[in-house]
Design a protein around this motif. Structure first.
Motif, PDB file in Angstrom:
ATOM      1  N   PHE A  94       0.867  -1.015   0.026  1.00  0.00           N
ATOM      2  CA  PHE A  94      -0.014  -0.080   0.005  1.00  0.00           C
ATOM      3  C   PHE A  94       0.890   1.143   0.005  1.00  0.00           C
ATOM      4  O   PHE A  94       0.616   2.180  -0.860  1.00  0.00           O
ATOM      5  CB  PHE A  94      -1.039   0.029   1.210  1.00  0.00           C
ATOM      6  CG  PHE A  94      -1.659   1.186   1.517  1.00  0.00           C
ATOM      7  CD1 PHE A  94      -2.898   1.280   0.947  1.00  0.00           C
ATOM      8  CD2 PHE A  94      -1.405   2.278   2.385  1.00  0.00           C
ATOM      9  CE1 PHE A  94      -3.623   2.665   1.194  1.00  0.00           C
ATOM     10  CE2 PHE A  94      -1.879   3.327   2.687  1.00  0.00           C
ATOM     11  CZ  PHE A  94      -3.038   3.509   1.974  1.00  0.00           C
ATOM     12  N   GLY A  95       1.838   1.471   0.740  1.00  0.00           N
ATOM     13  CA  GLY A  95       2.602   2.453   1.081  1.00  0.00           C
ATOM     14  C   GLY A  95       3.439   2.729   0.016  1.00  0.00           C
ATOM     15  O   GLY A  95       3.996   3.850  -0.485  1.00  0.00           O
ATOM     16  N   LYS A  96       3.993   1.494  -0.854  1.00  0.00           N
ATOM     17  CA  LYS A  96       4.990   1.702  -1.891  1.00  0.00           C
ATOM     18  C   LYS A  96       4.245   2.377  -3.026  1.00  0.00           C
ATOM     19  O   LYS A  96       4.844   3.320  -3.761  1.00  0.00           O
ATOM     20  CB  LYS A  96       5.637   0.683  -2.318  1.00  0.00           C
ATOM     21  CG  LYS A  96       6.554   0.358  -3.498  1.00  0.00           C
ATOM     22  CD  LYS A  96       7.664   1.306  -3.178  1.00  0.00           C
ATOM     23  CE  LYS A  96       8.881   0.975  -4.066  1.00  0.00           C
ATOM     24  NZ  LYS A  96       8.428   1.290  -5.665  1.00  0.00           N
ATOM     25  N   LYS A  97       3.076   2.028  -3.093  1.00  0.00           N
ATOM     26  CA  LYS A  97       2.244   2.478  -4.396  1.00  0.00           C
ATOM     27  C   LYS A  97       1.738   3.997  -4.080  1.00  0.00           C
ATOM     28  O   LYS A  97       1.952   4.636  -5.183  1.00  0.00           O
ATOM     29  CB  LYS A  97       0.991   1.435  -4.688  1.00  0.00           C
ATOM     30  CG  LYS A  97       0.063   2.220  -5.885  1.00  0.00           C
ATOM     31  CD  LYS A  97      -1.114   1.289  -6.197  1.00  0.00           C
ATOM     32  CE  LYS A  97      -1.643   1.586  -7.333  1.00  0.00           C
ATOM     33  NZ  LYS A  97      -0.914   1.478  -8.512  1.00  0.00           N
ATOM     34  N   LEU A  98       1.759   4.339  -2.993  1.00  0.00           N
ATOM     35  CA  LEU A  98       1.182   5.664  -2.622  1.00  0.00           C
ATOM     36  C   LEU A  98       2.524   6.555  -2.878  1.00  0.00           C
ATOM     37  O   LEU A  98       2.410   7.634  -3.274  1.00  0.00           O
ATOM     38  CB  LEU A  98       0.842   5.893  -1.220  1.00  0.00           C
ATOM     39  CG  LEU A  98      -0.597   5.473  -0.812  1.00  0.00           C
ATOM     40  CD1 LEU A  98      -0.790   5.941   0.605  1.00  0.00           C
ATOM     41  CD2 LEU A  98      -1.637   5.940  -1.822  1.00  0.00           C
ATOM     42  N   LEU A  99       3.745   6.099  -2.455  1.00  0.00           N
ATOM     43  CA  LEU A  99       4.903   6.921  -2.629  1.00  0.00           C
ATOM     44  C   LEU A  99       5.341   6.851  -4.081  1.00  0.00           C
ATOM     45  O   LEU A  99       5.689   8.026  -4.611  1.00  0.00           O
ATOM     46  CB  LEU A  99       6.095   6.105  -1.935  1.00  0.00           C
ATOM     47  CG  LEU A  99       7.498   6.743  -2.140  1.00  0.00           C
ATOM     48  CD1 LEU A  99       7.902   8.171  -1.577  1.00  0.00           C
ATOM     49  CD2 LEU A  99       8.602   5.915  -1.574  1.00  0.00           C
ATOM     50  N   ASP A 100       5.242   5.782  -4.843  1.00  0.00           N
ATOM     51  CA  ASP A 100       5.340   5.989  -6.094  1.00  0.00           C
ATOM     52  C   ASP A 100       4.528   7.072  -6.973  1.00  0.00           C
ATOM     53  O   ASP A 100       5.013   7.549  -7.989  1.00  0.00           O
ATOM     54  CB  ASP A 100       5.331   4.615  -6.964  1.00  0.00           C
ATOM     55  CG  ASP A 100       6.231   3.755  -6.312  1.00  0.00           C
ATOM     56  OD1 ASP A 100       7.403   4.075  -6.030  1.00  0.00           O
ATOM     57  OD2 ASP A 100       6.188   2.308  -6.629  1.00  0.00           O
ATOM     58  N   SER A 101       3.360   7.098  -6.530  1.00  0.00           N
ATOM     59  CA  SER A 101       2.426   8.051  -7.396  1.00  0.00           C
ATOM     60  C   SER A 101       2.562   9.452  -6.682  1.00  0.00           C
ATOM     61  O   SER A 101       2.520  10.276  -7.690  1.00  0.00           O
ATOM     62  CB  SER A 101       0.904   7.399  -6.909  1.00  0.00           C
ATOM     63  OG  SER A 101      -0.156   8.343  -7.620  1.00  0.00           O
ATOM     64  N   LEU A 102       2.466   9.619  -5.615  1.00  0.00           N
ATOM     65  CA  LEU A 102       2.386  10.820  -4.749  1.00  0.00           C
ATOM     66  C   LEU A 102       3.806  11.434  -4.819  1.00  0.00           C
ATOM     67  O   LEU A 102       3.752  12.916  -4.752  1.00  0.00           O
ATOM     68  CB  LEU A 102       1.911  10.803  -3.349  1.00  0.00           C
ATOM     69  CG  LEU A 102       0.563  10.203  -3.327  1.00  0.00           C
ATOM     70  CD1 LEU A 102       0.026   9.957  -1.886  1.00  0.00           C
ATOM     71  CD2 LEU A 102      -0.540  11.132  -3.964  1.00  0.00           C
ATOM     72  N   GLN A 103       4.925  11.016  -4.541  1.00  0.00           N
ATOM     73  CA  GLN A 103       6.323  11.529  -4.675  1.00  0.00           C
ATOM     74  C   GLN A 103       6.454  12.334  -3.436  1.00  0.00           C
ATOM     75  O   GLN A 103       6.863  13.291  -3.528  1.00  0.00           O
ATOM     76  CB  GLN A 103       6.528  12.132  -5.779  1.00  0.00           C
ATOM     77  CG  GLN A 103       7.015  10.972  -7.165  1.00  0.00           C
ATOM     78  CD  GLN A 103       7.959  10.220  -6.646  1.00  0.00           C
ATOM     79  OE1 GLN A 103       9.262  10.730  -6.812  1.00  0.00           O
ATOM     80  NE2 GLN A 103       7.679   8.954  -6.527  1.00  0.00           N
ATOM     81  N   LEU A 125      -6.017  -1.357  -2.149  1.00  0.00           N
ATOM     82  CA  LEU A 125      -6.251  -0.253  -0.955  1.00  0.00           C
ATOM     83  C   LEU A 125      -5.497   1.061  -1.450  1.00  0.00           C
ATOM     84  O   LEU A 125      -6.294   2.236  -1.264  1.00  0.00           O
ATOM     85  CB  LEU A 125      -5.653  -0.514   0.393  1.00  0.00           C
ATOM     86  CG  LEU A 125      -6.304  -1.976   0.726  1.00  0.00           C
ATOM     87  CD1 LEU A 125      -5.652  -2.350   1.919  1.00  0.00           C
ATOM     88  CD2 LEU A 125      -7.653  -1.620   1.373  1.00  0.00           C
ATOM     89  N   ALA A 126      -4.219   0.980  -2.025  1.00  0.00           N
ATOM     90  CA  ALA A 126      -3.858   2.380  -2.342  1.00  0.00           C
ATOM     91  C   ALA A 126      -4.648   2.963  -3.395  1.00  0.00           C
ATOM     92  O   ALA A 126      -4.586   3.920  -3.615  1.00  0.00           O
ATOM     93  CB  ALA A 126      -2.292   2.191  -2.792  1.00  0.00           C
ATOM     94  N   ALA A 127      -5.067   2.115  -4.617  1.00  0.00           N
ATOM     95  CA  ALA A 127      -5.945   2.840  -5.601  1.00  0.00           C
ATOM     96  C   ALA A 127      -7.177   3.523  -5.174  1.00  0.00           C
ATOM     97  O   ALA A 127      -7.643   4.582  -5.547  1.00  0.00           O
ATOM     98  CB  ALA A 127      -6.194   1.580  -6.449  1.00  0.00           C
ATOM     99  N   VAL A 128      -7.750   2.837  -4.117  1.00  0.00           N
ATOM    100  CA  VAL A 128      -8.974   3.638  -3.639  1.00  0.00           C
ATOM    101  C   VAL A 128      -8.629   4.846  -2.854  1.00  0.00           C
ATOM    102  O   VAL A 128      -9.073   5.876  -2.966  1.00  0.00           O
ATOM    103  CB  VAL A 128      -9.541   2.644  -2.396  1.00  0.00           C
ATOM    104  CG1 VAL A 128     -10.782   3.205  -1.537  1.00  0.00           C
ATOM    105  CG2 VAL A 128      -9.932   1.293  -2.896  1.00  0.00           C
ATOM    106  N   ALA A 129      -7.501   4.945  -2.207  1.00  0.00           N
ATOM    107  CA  ALA A 129      -6.949   6.036  -1.482  1.00  0.00           C
ATOM    108  C   ALA A 129      -6.675   7.105  -2.530  1.00  0.00           C
ATOM    109  O   ALA A 129      -6.895   8.363  -2.381  1.00  0.00           O
ATOM    110  CB  ALA A 129      -5.723   5.715  -0.685  1.00  0.00           C
ATOM    111  N   LEU A 130      -5.892   6.844  -3.596  1.00  0.00           N
ATOM    112  CA  LEU A 130      -5.451   7.615  -4.628  1.00  0.00           C
ATOM    113  C   LEU A 130      -6.588   8.328  -5.305  1.00  0.00           C
ATOM    114  O   LEU A 130      -6.672   9.591  -5.681  1.00  0.00           O
ATOM    115  CB  LEU A 130      -4.398   6.996  -5.666  1.00  0.00           C
ATOM    116  CG  LEU A 130      -3.232   6.599  -5.310  1.00  0.00           C
ATOM    117  CD1 LEU A 130      -2.595   5.643  -6.253  1.00  0.00           C
ATOM    118  CD2 LEU A 130      -2.176   7.661  -4.711  1.00  0.00           C
ATOM    119  N   ASN A 131      -7.933   7.621  -5.617  1.00  0.00           N
ATOM    120  CA  ASN A 131      -8.826   8.068  -6.251  1.00  0.00           C
ATOM    121  C   ASN A 131      -9.809   9.037  -5.262  1.00  0.00           C
ATOM    122  O   ASN A 131      -9.935  10.182  -5.563  1.00  0.00           O
ATOM    123  CB  ASN A 131      -9.624   7.262  -6.842  1.00  0.00           C
ATOM    124  CG  ASN A 131     -10.700   7.720  -7.657  1.00  0.00           C
ATOM    125  OD1 ASN A 131     -11.858   8.009  -7.117  1.00  0.00           O
ATOM    126  ND2 ASN A 131     -10.912   7.349  -8.765  1.00  0.00           N
TER     127      ASN A 131
END
Length: 501
Positions: free
Chosen positions: A189-198, A376-382
């Motif tokens: 979850f956290g890795k996908k957020l980091l990669d997207s949000l920077q 879970l990260a995709a939900v948060a990103l959207n």
């Protein structure tokens, strides 16, 4: 008993036992909360609480290097102090390390290597605790886990009859060494957020394998709800075990006791600023229905109230397929439980993700955890970060029409993405149909545009369609964004003893 045996198989990695440590430099009376440490992520764009202990009446001065001035408060008569300081918005690409000094008289605590970003609390039972070292492609994940802009905190297992303010656990830079024992779902979850949000991401894991939802709910909230009081609290209070001294050691019985985990592993964190919660739990309660929905929703509202940061997002995972040592497609107790889990999302700012396609029918703890965390990260990103181009929903049944031995199933348009497909190129699996006699037979299914056509020569007048509605189907139906269709049934027939035997 079967569930107990399955959980016992991985007990060896269930319990984190951390040595007691001092996480900030302090002398004499000045000390900070255990949640405030070197290497932590400070929640961006929110008031941030700085709390701890000092000599009664002593002035405490807090200076953070992102502020031009200092904040002063005084310790109360019991020595407690709390200051609230502003924190700026995290900027994309800004990984600047920060420092905070807390001074009282001649004493000083210096917190260093702080990052400003978002903090997410990860909780639940064994499938959330399931460590990176155990996940599919673990060594490859670990090899690439030199991620100093992700920070990890494992809260050590503990139990308490009364709410605690202290805990054991250490904020760490994410590295191949530190990530090994961390939650695989949480890290993914956290890795996908980091990669997207920077910008920096902090992950706090606080949970334990085999635990029941009732263990994470405050005692008073259980007592104040008639159903929860009857189902969970009073049976425990009437048990002689409730009178025994409580220690921190693991047992399968202890992790389902009401409120003890909340007191020891959630309450110490409630002053910490966070962005939201992710949750993977349910196997310990899988024979429950309405009481589980009520308990989970009560837990969510309790946590939101205690953290005092509004209706924080709460995203959770539907339990995976599992055969419970019996390959019998008429057994559906987990299917009814998954259906109950969906109802938790009736609460505002919650969402459930599915694992039906990445489970392992004969393993209660499937190893393919990366898609779970990333969903879970995709939900948060959207929904949290407003990246509306990020897909996060799987097909959800909307309507069905019956025409003799055929039925036509349609889906909520917003969940279809760019259309339906199967992940293996085969026809959709695990559709069943029944007539008015309520006897279900396997059905053939095919994708017809944005709907599914289902038929069976065994049923001349279909009265109900069920999809993946038994304990252990590992599914192949998805949308073209790769999100699995949710299990469903078109009837509202009562759950039978045959489905639960």
């Amino acid at each position: 008993m079967k569930l107990f045996v399955s959980m016992l198989r991985i007990l060896i990695f269930f319990t984190f036992l951390f040595p007691a440590k001092s996480f900030a430099t302090f002398v004499d009376s000045l000390r900070l909360s255990d949640a405030l440490q070197n290497n932590m992520v400070v929640q961006q764009n929110k008031p941030f609480k700085v709390w701890g202990k000092a000599e009664s009446g002593r002035k405490v001065v807090i200076h953070a290097d992102w502020l031009s001035g200092s904040t002063e408060v005084y310790a109360d008569t019991t020595g407690d102090f709390m200051a609230i300081i502003p924190v700026p918005k995290a900027l994309k690409g800004d990984f600047t390390p920060h420092r905070m000094d807390v001074i009282a008289g001649g004493e000083k605590v210096a917190l260093t290597n702080l990052l400003i970003g978002d903090v997410w609390l990860c909780s639940g039972q064994s499938n959330m605790q399931f460590a990176v070292k155990e996940m599919k492609d673990a060594e490859q994940v670990i090899y690439k886990a030199d991620q100093p802009h992700i920070r990890l905190l494992n809260v050590a297992l503990n139990f308490s009859e009364t709410p605690l303010t202290n805990f054991r656990g250490e904020w760490q830079n994410c590295s191949p060494e530190s990530v090994r024992e961390f939650s695989a779902v949480g890290y993914s979850f956290g890795k996908k957020l980091l990669d997207s949000l920077q910008f920096p991401i902090g992950l706090v894991f606080t949970g334990i394998g085999a635990s029941g939802v009732q263990a994470y709910i405050p005692k008073e909230d259980l007592a104040n709800d008639t159903m929860l009081n009857r189902v969970y609290l009073q049976p425990y209070l009437a048990d002689p075990k409730s009178k025994e001294p409580i220690d921190g050691g693991f047992s399968f019985e202890k992790v389902i006791r009401p409120y003890l985990l909340y007191n020891a592993m959630v309450h110490p964190l409630i002053n910490l600023s966070v962005k939201g919660f992710i949750w993977y739990q349910g196997e310990a309660n899988h024979l429950e229905r309405a009481s589980y929905v009520r308990a989970t929703q009560t837990m969510i509202t309790s946590w939101r109230s205690d953290f005092s940061q509004g209706e924080l997002p709460f995203y959770y995972v539907q339990i995976a397929p599992f055969f419970h040592d019996e390959e019998n497609p008429t057994l559906a107790f987990d299917a009814y439980f998954r259906e109950a889990q969906e109802k938790v999302a009736d609460l505002n700012n919650t969402y459930m993700v599915s694992t039906m396609d990445v489970g392992e029918a004969k393993d209660l703890h499937p190893k393919n955890k990366r898609p779970v965390g990333e969903r879970l990260a995709a939900v948060a990103l959207n929904r949290v970060y407003h990246k509306l181009d990020v897909s996060y929903q799987g097909p959800v049944m909307d309507d069905v029409s019956f025409h003799g031995k055929r039925a036509y199933v349609s889906f909520e348009p917003e969940t279809l993405g760019n259309g339906l497909q199967t992940n293996d190129g085969q026809p959709p699996k695990f559709f069943y149909v029944a007539g008015s006699d309520r006897i279900f037979y396997p059905a053939e299914a095919l994708i017809d545009g944005e709907r599914i056509v289902v038929e069976s020569d065994k049923v001349t007048e279909i009265a109900s369609v069920r999809y993946a509605f038994f304990n252990y189907p590992v599914t192949n139906l998805e949308n073209k964004a790769g999100f699995p269709a949710l299990p469903f049934r078109t009837d509202r027939w009562e759950e039978t003893l045959n489905e639960n035997r």
